[in-house]
Design a protein around this motif. Structure first.
Motif, PDB file in Angstrom:
ATOM      1  N   PRO A  99       0.822  -1.221   0.000  1.00  0.00           N
ATOM      2  CA  PRO A  99       0.000   0.000   0.000  1.00  0.00           C
ATOM      3  C   PRO A  99       0.857   1.274   0.000  1.00  0.00           C
ATOM      4  O   PRO A  99       0.492   2.267  -0.644  1.00  0.00           O
ATOM      5  CB  PRO A  99      -0.803  -0.125   1.299  1.00  0.00           C
ATOM      6  N   GLU A 100       2.005   1.209   0.647  1.00  0.00           N
ATOM      7  CA  GLU A 100       2.882   2.386   0.708  1.00  0.00           C
ATOM      8  C   GLU A 100       3.318   2.803  -0.692  1.00  0.00           C
ATOM      9  O   GLU A 100       3.293   3.972  -1.047  1.00  0.00           O
ATOM     10  CB  GLU A 100       4.127   2.024   1.515  1.00  0.00           C
ATOM     11  N   LEU A 101       3.697   1.791  -1.478  1.00  0.00           N
ATOM     12  CA  LEU A 101       4.145   2.086  -2.839  1.00  0.00           C
ATOM     13  C   LEU A 101       2.981   2.485  -3.729  1.00  0.00           C
ATOM     14  O   LEU A 101       3.100   3.364  -4.581  1.00  0.00           O
ATOM     15  CB  LEU A 101       4.847   0.861  -3.437  1.00  0.00           C
ATOM     16  N   LEU A 102       1.856   1.850  -3.512  1.00  0.00           N
ATOM     17  CA  LEU A 102       0.694   2.141  -4.362  1.00  0.00           C
ATOM     18  C   LEU A 102       0.212   3.572  -4.178  1.00  0.00           C
ATOM     19  O   LEU A 102      -0.435   4.143  -5.049  1.00  0.00           O
ATOM     20  CB  LEU A 102      -0.439   1.161  -4.059  1.00  0.00           C
ATOM     21  N   ALA A 103       0.547   4.159  -3.026  1.00  0.00           N
ATOM     22  CA  ALA A 103       0.118   5.530  -2.766  1.00  0.00           C
ATOM     23  C   ALA A 103       0.906   6.531  -3.616  1.00  0.00           C
ATOM     24  O   ALA A 103       0.465   7.658  -3.835  1.00  0.00           O
ATOM     25  CB  ALA A 103       0.293   5.849  -1.285  1.00  0.00           C
ATOM     26  N   LEU A 104       2.063   6.096  -4.124  1.00  0.00           N
ATOM     27  CA  LEU A 104       2.916   7.011  -4.890  1.00  0.00           C
ATOM     28  C   LEU A 104       2.446   7.137  -6.332  1.00  0.00           C
ATOM     29  O   LEU A 104       1.729   6.274  -6.826  1.00  0.00           O
ATOM     30  CB  LEU A 104       4.358   6.479  -4.880  1.00  0.00           C
ATOM     31  N   PRO A 105       2.863   8.217  -7.032  1.00  0.00           N
ATOM     32  CA  PRO A 105       2.538   8.323  -8.450  1.00  0.00           C
ATOM     33  C   PRO A 105       3.162   7.153  -9.232  1.00  0.00           C
ATOM     34  O   PRO A 105       4.141   6.555  -8.792  1.00  0.00           O
ATOM     35  CB  PRO A 105       3.170   9.639  -8.880  1.00  0.00           C
ATOM     36  N   TYR A 106       2.575   6.895 -10.381  1.00  0.00           N
ATOM     37  CA  TYR A 106       2.861   5.666 -11.110  1.00  0.00           C
ATOM     38  C   TYR A 106       4.349   5.369 -11.304  1.00  0.00           C
ATOM     39  O   TYR A 106       4.836   4.330 -10.900  1.00  0.00           O
ATOM     40  CB  TYR A 106       2.163   5.727 -12.464  1.00  0.00           C
ATOM     41  N   LEU A 107       5.098   6.308 -11.916  1.00  0.00           N
ATOM     42  CA  LEU A 107       6.505   6.030 -12.210  1.00  0.00           C
ATOM     43  C   LEU A 107       7.362   5.999 -10.954  1.00  0.00           C
ATOM     44  O   LEU A 107       8.291   5.220 -10.831  1.00  0.00           O
ATOM     45  CB  LEU A 107       7.052   7.072 -13.173  1.00  0.00           C
ATOM     46  N   LYS A 108       6.979   6.836 -10.024  1.00  0.00           N
ATOM     47  CA  LYS A 108       7.724   6.961  -8.777  1.00  0.00           C
ATOM     48  C   LYS A 108       7.776   5.626  -8.020  1.00  0.00           C
ATOM     49  O   LYS A 108       8.764   5.280  -7.385  1.00  0.00           O
ATOM     50  CB  LYS A 108       7.047   8.050  -7.921  1.00  0.00           C
ATOM     51  N   ARG A 109       6.656   4.849  -8.140  1.00  0.00           N
ATOM     52  CA  ARG A 109       6.601   3.541  -7.481  1.00  0.00           C
ATOM     53  C   ARG A 109       7.798   2.693  -7.869  1.00  0.00           C
ATOM     54  O   ARG A 109       8.455   2.101  -7.039  1.00  0.00           O
ATOM     55  CB  ARG A 109       5.366   2.773  -7.955  1.00  0.00           C
ATOM     56  N   TYR A 110       8.038   2.611  -9.175  1.00  0.00           N
ATOM     57  CA  TYR A 110       9.108   1.740  -9.659  1.00  0.00           C
ATOM     58  C   TYR A 110      10.457   2.278  -9.227  1.00  0.00           C
ATOM     59  O   TYR A 110      11.360   1.526  -8.886  1.00  0.00           O
ATOM     60  CB  TYR A 110       9.024   1.592 -11.176  1.00  0.00           C
ATOM     61  N   HIS A 111      10.573   3.589  -9.247  1.00  0.00           N
ATOM     62  CA  HIS A 111      11.789   4.231  -8.808  1.00  0.00           C
ATOM     63  C   HIS A 111      12.100   3.833  -7.355  1.00  0.00           C
ATOM     64  O   HIS A 111      13.188   3.369  -7.047  1.00  0.00           O
ATOM     65  CB  HIS A 111      11.620   5.750  -8.938  1.00  0.00           C
TER      66      HIS A 111
END
Lengths: 367, 245
Positions: free
Chosen positions: A15-27
């Motif tokens: 959930p922490e990562l999913l809260a981030l904008p799309y590309l930022k997650r992968y970063h």
């Protein structure tokens, strides 16, 4: 890795990562998992580099430079794999000397086999009927492969080969060595000294010799012990050798399971008035066999691959046909392709067993 | 004068060289509740386990419900049908759900039809107040719940005698009471009970007789009031001083 920081590796479950904008997650994910420290970064880069080299080589060998259609000459000029050779030789590798015009029979049986396996996967379906299905299938296998009982052209057992033969050795090997192994394990735990002694002698003497020597014995010595007038084809004698060999290993696996069952289980069942057979059947064996699923399947996988040893008594199993296919003077020098091909077949079966065993363990740990 | 339901006379037992039970004489009438206490290693569990032949004895005589229990286990099937047992570690069958744990013996030993066995199982589950856990597996239950299931499992065979081998010793303190409550219910219903336990409060409340064992002998046997107020034997006094603080 930042110790204890990363709990879930899957982005879709974090959930922490999913809260981030799309590309930022992968970063963020990459930074946490692959490039957290200088050492992480170094290792990640090295591994990615090696993986890249390997896949690009395989890609080139198997696809870009491979020869799919053509002659041996075309293959030799090209850099890649000679798929044309495999396409040409596949019927022989898969079915050995079985007559070309009758290959539909093993092919049909193979399809049945796969269907039966798929059907048997669900644990709810394990009952007496399923056992009868399997026995019927085995009968069908022999009737169809031979053919003479149902008015088809007779194909003698000496012409059977390739995958059907390997599968037959493996399936009958597993099917018979499992119950035999359980019986031996119980024999070894028995209080009757004769039964116990015989079981121990059997298990230890079989485990003390290599399978190859048993196969040799089955091919050379066993005929001497058979009653007069009885002849057993080499293939069936090898089958017996494999069953005997594997059952000794199975017995030790099952014994491990039996020993893992606490004494209290026996006592509780005895206090309820159950007799010894019923305790084994209802209380102890179901638990013991469950405990040893992983080593059991390990033994089965070993058995599956060990069937390839029948090559030394000149039975035409998958390994033999692959080797024999290399001897065609028109197609010399494609051993890598041939061995990769059979390796792939072995892998598919063994890996499926391994995956299935993990599934069984998972399902059964619930209850 | 009724014949006792359990009669042990001049019974001895050895584990190899070790003399565990020495000259045991005990008569238990139908409906009697006996609590056995004593220090660990005194042979109290072994005594109880001899009654349904989980342990063999070497000399003397054990008669249970009119059947002579042979030294080589003769008549053991007859006796085990009438004697239920509850263990310290519950010993439920972990691969079977609660209902199957209860119906196993009635179906396979008493040849009862499955449906009937299940109906009876449900009755006993409601008696021990776990009828809402029927399809769970033992590992999903608390210790106290498991022990209550174990009691229900033994009751499903409709025994005439119930043996309890330290039924609350493996439980967390807050779960002891729920098990003792069930056992009290059972005592009130007139069950013949033989309980190895250190729960002295329980003994005071339900026991008809309290036995004290030490070094393989029954040293003292008395009704609870006498047993706790004026124990005769010095060893008993010592033991009681340690457990009743």
């Amino acid at each position: 890795m930042g110790a204890g920081q990363v709990k879930s590796i899957k982005i879709s479950k974090n959930p922490e990562l999913l809260a981030l904008p799309y590309l930022k997650r992968y970063h963020v994910w990459l930074k946490k998992n692959l490039f957290a420290t200088p050492i992480d970064t170094l290792m990640s880069i090295t591994i990615i580099f090696i993986l890249w080299k390997m896949t690009s080589f395989l890609w080139d060998w198997l696809l870009t430079s491979a020869v799919w259609v053509g002659t041996a000459e075309n293959c030799r000029q090209a850099q890649g794999a000679c798929i044309a050779f495999l396409l040409e030789k596949a019927p022989f590798i898969l079915f050995g000397f079985y007559p070309q015009e009758s290959i539909w029979r093993p092919l049909l049986l193979f399809c049945f086999f796969i269907l039966l396996i798929a059907f048997s996967k669900k644990r709810e379906r394990w009952n007496l009927n399923l056992g009868i299905f399997w026995c019927a299938f085995l009968a069908l296998f022999f009737i169809f492969m031979d053919g003479s009982f149902i008015g088809l052209k007779r194909v003698g057992i000496e012409k059977w080969g390739g995958l059907p033969l390997t599968l037959m050795l493996a399936v009958l090997g597993i099917g018979f060595s499992y119950p035999l192994g359980i019986a031996l394990a119980l024999g070894r735990k028995s209080k009757l000294p004769v039964l116990k002694g015989l079981s121990i002698i059997y298990i230890e003497s079989i485990r003390g010799v290599p399978l190859i020597s048993l196969l040799f014995m089955s091919s050379v010595m066993m005929p001497l012990f058979l009653p007069e007038g009885v002849t057993l084809h080499k293939l069936l004698r090898a089958q017996l050798a494999i069953i005997f060999f594997s059952s000794a290993y199975m017995a030790e696996v099952v014994r491990g399971g039996l020993e893992a069952i606490p004494q209290g289980q026996w006592e509780a069942a005895r206090a309820l008035g159950l007799n010894k057979m019923r305790i084994l059947q209802l209380v102890v064996l179901p638990q013991a066999l469950r405990v040893v699923i992983a080593p059991t399947v390990n033994t089965f996988i070993g058995l599956f691959k060990d069937t390839s040893l029948v090559i030394i008594i000149a039975l035409f199993d998958l390994m033999y046909t692959a080797k024999a296919s290399l001897k065609d003077p028109e197609w010399l020098g494609f051993s890598v392709e041939a061995y990769m091909f059979v390796a792939l077949i072995y892998f598919v079966f063994c890996f499926s067993m391994s995956k299935y065993s993990r599934r069984l363990e998972r399902e059964m740990s619930k209850g | 004068m009724t014949t006792p339901i359990i009669e042990i006379s001049e019974m001895h037992k050895w584990f190899d060289d070790f003399h565990v039970l020495k000259d045991i004489n005990l008569k238990i009438d139908k409906g009697e509740k006996i609590v056995i206490c004593g220090p660990s290693g005194s042979g109290k569990s072994t005594l109880v386990r001899c009654l349904n032949n989980l342990e063999k004895y070497q000399s003397g005589k054990i008669i249970v419900n009119g059947h002579l229990l042979g030294k080589r286990g003769q008549n053991v099937e007859l006796i085990r049908k009438e004697v239920g047992m509850v263990f310290q570690n519950f010993n439920l069958f972990p691969h079977k759900n609660i209902l199957d744990n209860l119906t196993l013996a009635p179906i396979w030993v008493r040849n009862m039809p499955k449906k009937e066995a299940e109906e009876r199982a449900m009755e006993y589950l409601s008696l021990v107040k776990i009828d809402d856990q029927t399809y769970k597996f033992p590992a999903q239950l608390s210790g106290g719940q498991q022990q209550r299931v174990a009691i229900a499992r033994a009751l499903c065979m409709q025994p005439k005698i119930m043996l309890f081998d330290e039924p609350t010793s493996a439980l967390d303190p807050e779960m002891v009471k729920e098990v003792l409550d069930v056992m009290e219910d059972l005592a009130a219903k007139g069950m013949t009970m033989l309980v190895v336990s250190h729960e002295m409060g329980f003994a005071k409340q339900i026991a008809d007789k309290v036995l004290f064992m030490d070094e393989g002998r029954i040293l003292e046997s008395a009704v609870p009031e006498l047993f706790f107020k004026c124990p005769k034997h010095a060893r008993t006094k010592e033991f009681l001083a340690q457990v009743l603080h």
